[in-house]
Scaffold this active site. Sequence first.
Site, mmCIF file in Angstrom:
data_model
loop_
_atom_site.group_PDB
_atom_site.id
_atom_site.type_symbol
_atom_site.label_atom_id
_atom_site.label_comp_id
_atom_site.label_asym_id
_atom_site.label_seq_id
_atom_site.Cartn_x
_atom_site.Cartn_y
_atom_site.Cartn_z
ATOM 1 N N GLY A 18 0.829 -1.208 0.000
ATOM 2 C CA GLY A 18 0.000 0.000 0.000
ATOM 3 C C GLY A 18 0.860 1.252 0.000
ATOM 4 O O GLY A 18 0.470 2.286 0.545
ATOM 5 N N ALA A 19 2.029 1.166 -0.655
ATOM 6 C CA ALA A 19 2.998 2.270 -0.605
ATOM 7 C C ALA A 19 2.665 3.396 -1.572
ATOM 8 O O ALA A 19 3.367 4.398 -1.626
ATOM 9 C CB ALA A 19 4.400 1.735 -0.906
ATOM 10 N N ASP A 44 -1.590 -7.293 -5.565
ATOM 11 C CA ASP A 44 -2.861 -7.357 -4.840
ATOM 12 C C ASP A 44 -2.584 -8.261 -3.653
ATOM 13 O O ASP A 44 -2.422 -9.484 -3.814
ATOM 14 C CB ASP A 44 -3.967 -7.934 -5.722
ATOM 15 C CG ASP A 44 -5.292 -8.068 -4.955
ATOM 16 O OD1 ASP A 44 -5.307 -7.810 -3.728
ATOM 17 O OD2 ASP A 44 -6.294 -8.451 -5.581
ATOM 18 N N VAL A 45 -2.541 -7.694 -2.461
ATOM 19 C CA VAL A 45 -2.134 -8.488 -1.291
ATOM 20 C C VAL A 45 -3.127 -9.597 -0.962
ATOM 21 O O VAL A 45 -2.809 -10.509 -0.199
ATOM 22 C CB VAL A 45 -1.886 -7.610 -0.038
ATOM 23 C CG1 VAL A 45 -0.725 -6.659 -0.251
ATOM 24 C CG2 VAL A 45 -3.153 -6.876 0.389
ATOM 25 N N ASN A 73 0.781 -2.687 5.272
ATOM 26 C CA ASN A 73 0.025 -1.432 5.405
ATOM 27 C C ASN A 73 -1.185 -1.374 4.484
ATOM 28 O O ASN A 73 -2.147 -0.663 4.788
ATOM 29 C CB ASN A 73 0.977 -0.262 5.103
ATOM 30 C CG ASN A 73 0.229 1.027 4.860
ATOM 31 O OD1 ASN A 73 -0.217 1.701 5.785
ATOM 32 N ND2 ASN A 73 0.048 1.381 3.577
ATOM 33 N N TYR A 89 -14.508 -4.018 8.488
ATOM 34 C CA TYR A 89 -13.246 -3.317 8.745
ATOM 35 C C TYR A 89 -12.789 -3.564 10.184
ATOM 36 O O TYR A 89 -11.627 -3.893 10.434
ATOM 37 C CB TYR A 89 -13.422 -1.821 8.491
ATOM 38 C CG TYR A 89 -12.142 -1.027 8.645
ATOM 39 C CD1 TYR A 89 -11.211 -0.950 7.607
ATOM 40 C CD2 TYR A 89 -11.840 -0.368 9.830
ATOM 41 C CE1 TYR A 89 -10.031 -0.233 7.757
ATOM 42 C CE2 TYR A 89 -10.664 0.343 9.987
ATOM 43 C CZ TYR A 89 -9.759 0.415 8.941
ATOM 44 O OH TYR A 89 -8.592 1.127 9.097
ATOM 45 N N VAL A 90 -13.720 -3.419 11.121
ATOM 46 C CA VAL A 90 -13.377 -3.602 12.541
ATOM 47 C C VAL A 90 -12.877 -5.034 12.775
ATOM 48 O O VAL A 90 -11.867 -5.259 13.450
ATOM 49 C CB VAL A 90 -14.594 -3.283 13.429
ATOM 50 C CG1 VAL A 90 -14.295 -3.599 14.890
ATOM 51 C CG2 VAL A 90 -15.004 -1.819 13.270
ATOM 52 N N ALA A 91 -13.580 -6.006 12.190
ATOM 53 C CA ALA A 91 -13.174 -7.408 12.348
ATOM 54 C C ALA A 91 -11.783 -7.642 11.760
ATOM 55 O O ALA A 91 -10.936 -8.324 12.362
ATOM 56 C CB ALA A 91 -14.188 -8.328 11.667
ATOM 57 N N LYS A 151 -9.323 -5.536 11.390
ATOM 58 C CA LYS A 151 -8.242 -4.903 12.153
ATOM 59 C C LYS A 151 -8.053 -5.581 13.512
ATOM 60 O O LYS A 151 -6.929 -5.689 14.013
ATOM 61 C CB LYS A 151 -8.517 -3.413 12.293
ATOM 62 C CG LYS A 151 -8.483 -2.669 10.945
ATOM 63 C CD LYS A 151 -7.141 -2.840 10.236
ATOM 64 C CE LYS A 151 -7.027 -1.999 8.979
ATOM 65 N NZ LYS A 151 -5.694 -2.120 8.346
HETATM 66 N N1 LIG Z 1 -6.451 6.891 7.320
HETATM 67 C C1 LIG Z 1 -6.937 6.501 8.506
HETATM 68 O O1 LIG Z 1 -7.678 7.240 9.178
HETATM 69 C C2 LIG Z 1 -6.535 5.149 9.061
HETATM 70 C C3 LIG Z 1 -6.761 4.914 10.419
HETATM 71 C C4 LIG Z 1 -6.425 3.677 10.953
HETATM 72 C C5 LIG Z 1 -5.815 2.720 10.147
HETATM 73 N N2 LIG Z 1 -5.618 2.971 8.831
HETATM 74 C C6 LIG Z 1 -4.970 1.914 8.032
HETATM 75 O O2 LIG Z 1 -3.768 2.392 7.490
HETATM 76 C C7 LIG Z 1 -3.478 1.696 6.272
HETATM 77 C C8 LIG Z 1 -3.194 2.716 5.185
HETATM 78 O O3 LIG Z 1 -4.349 3.492 4.997
HETATM 79 P P1 LIG Z 1 -4.312 4.963 4.366
HETATM 80 O O4 LIG Z 1 -5.159 5.794 5.230
HETATM 81 O O5 LIG Z 1 -2.933 5.371 4.052
HETATM 82 O O6 LIG Z 1 -5.157 4.666 3.041
HETATM 83 P P2 LIG Z 1 -4.913 5.074 1.513
HETATM 84 O O7 LIG Z 1 -6.162 4.711 0.805
HETATM 85 O O8 LIG Z 1 -4.407 6.474 1.412
HETATM 86 O O9 LIG Z 1 -3.748 4.086 1.089
HETATM 87 C C9 LIG Z 1 -3.952 2.692 1.029
HETATM 88 C C10 LIG Z 1 -3.084 2.143 -0.084
HETATM 89 O O10 LIG Z 1 -3.295 0.734 -0.138
HETATM 90 C C11 LIG Z 1 -3.421 0.368 -1.507
HETATM 91 N N3 LIG Z 1 -4.178 -0.883 -1.622
HETATM 92 C C12 LIG Z 1 -5.519 -1.052 -1.452
HETATM 93 N N4 LIG Z 1 -5.844 -2.322 -1.677
HETATM 94 C C13 LIG Z 1 -4.712 -2.973 -1.976
HETATM 95 C C14 LIG Z 1 -4.403 -4.316 -2.316
HETATM 96 N N5 LIG Z 1 -5.364 -5.245 -2.399
HETATM 97 N N6 LIG Z 1 -3.116 -4.647 -2.555
HETATM 98 C C15 LIG Z 1 -2.155 -3.701 -2.498
HETATM 99 N N7 LIG Z 1 -2.371 -2.417 -2.215
HETATM 100 C C16 LIG Z 1 -3.633 -2.064 -1.955
HETATM 101 C C17 LIG Z 1 -4.134 1.543 -2.152
HETATM 102 O O11 LIG Z 1 -3.981 1.550 -3.548
HETATM 103 C C18 LIG Z 1 -3.494 2.723 -1.457
HETATM 104 O O12 LIG Z 1 -2.334 3.167 -2.135
HETATM 105 C C19 LIG Z 1 -4.693 0.817 5.997
HETATM 106 O O13 LIG Z 1 -4.427 -0.496 6.415
HETATM 107 C C20 LIG Z 1 -5.772 1.444 6.845
HETATM 108 O O14 LIG Z 1 -6.764 0.529 7.205
HETATM 109 C C21 LIG Z 1 -5.947 4.172 8.272
#
Ligand SMILES: NC(=O)c1ccc[n+]([C@@H]2O[C@H](COP(=O)([O-])OP(=O)(O)OC[C@H]3O[C@@H](n4cnc5c(N)ncnc54)[C@H](O)[C@@H]3O)[C@@H](O)[C@H]2O)c1
Length: 250
Positions: A12-13, A62-63, A90, A156-158, A160
């Site tokens: 997810g970089a 795709d993870v 991530n 989502y909750v489940a 995490k």
């Molecule tokens: N933003 C928030 O408020 C928040 C809070 C708590 C946790 N998180 C967690 O942090 C992590 C990052 O979230 P973010 O806020 O940066 O979101 P984001 O949407 O900005 O980034 C997520 C990235 O993951 C990639 N992605 C999605 N599905 C994918 C897949 N199947 N394979 C590979 N890559 C994939 C997306 O293309 C995107 O670049 C997530 O796990 C999210 O659940 C986010």
Amino acid sequence: MGLVGQTAIVTGAGKGFGRAIALRLAKDGAGIVAADIHAAHAEETAALIRTAGGDATPCVVDVASAGSVEAMVQCALAHGPGRVDILVNNAGIWKSTPTEETTEADWDRVLGVNLKGVFLCCRAVIPIMKAQARGRIVNIASIAARNGGTFSGIHYVASKGGVVAITKKLAKELGAFGIVVNGVNPGHSDTGIMAGLDLTAVRDALVKNTPLGRPAEPEDIADVVAFLASDAARFVHGETIEVNGGLVCD
Ligand SMILES: NC(=O)c1ccc[n+]([C@@H]2O[C@H](COP(=O)([O-])OP(=O)(O)OC[C@H]3O[C@@H](n4cnc5c(N)ncnc54)[C@H](O)[C@@H]3O)[C@@H](O)[C@H]2O)c1
């Protein structure tokens, strides 16, 4: 520059936390495999790292797909000296439907990316880390795992909650092999993950209730990941660190 010579996979970089984490680990000297489902975003992150003088390779993954994850790990082995020192799980997706409106397909996809994805990525790197007798795994969960979420969907909750649980399980299983496993529970951040929904009122209430008075910046999360990936955290194991500005601190 404590990570010189190490290879880090960040899933997810392409955006948000993952991009900040990739940039930060690169600043600390790691060679980065910037893995994302969106090729253009992965390439943008890798280009940003290289422009800043770092070392990065973009990778499409795709993870939720075992074959795709295996290809990502092969890409990492080909990138540097044939090692995977750090894995940051991530990649994630977020949904906000009420439980009675949550479809089976959405449940499967959210659990597939957010939880099965962590399993698949760990499974793929564990043999490499065992052979190295060293590795660091950092799983990005969520404040929703701690407090049941505010406006996150049940899937989502489940997912995490599952990530926090398997972080502990992996710590118990892998510690004897020199593999250190931890997690981070971020609080709300204005990344693109909630794009398309008007959640302004809920978001503003969250910020109002946050003692530090602001949402998380991606760099707030990246700094904690960098600590967990570094030797400074060598005896922190099986923990998931809350990074939420004090919103949940009981
Ligand atoms: N933003 C928030 O408020 C928040 C809070 C708590 C946790 N998180 C967690 O942090 C992590 C990052 O979230 P973010 O806020 O940066 O979101 P984001 O949407 O900005 O980034 C997520 C990235 O993951 C990639 N992605 C999605 N599905 C994918 C897949 N199947 N394979 C590979 N890559 C994939 C997306 O293309 C995107 O670049 C997530 O796990 C999210 O659940 C986010």
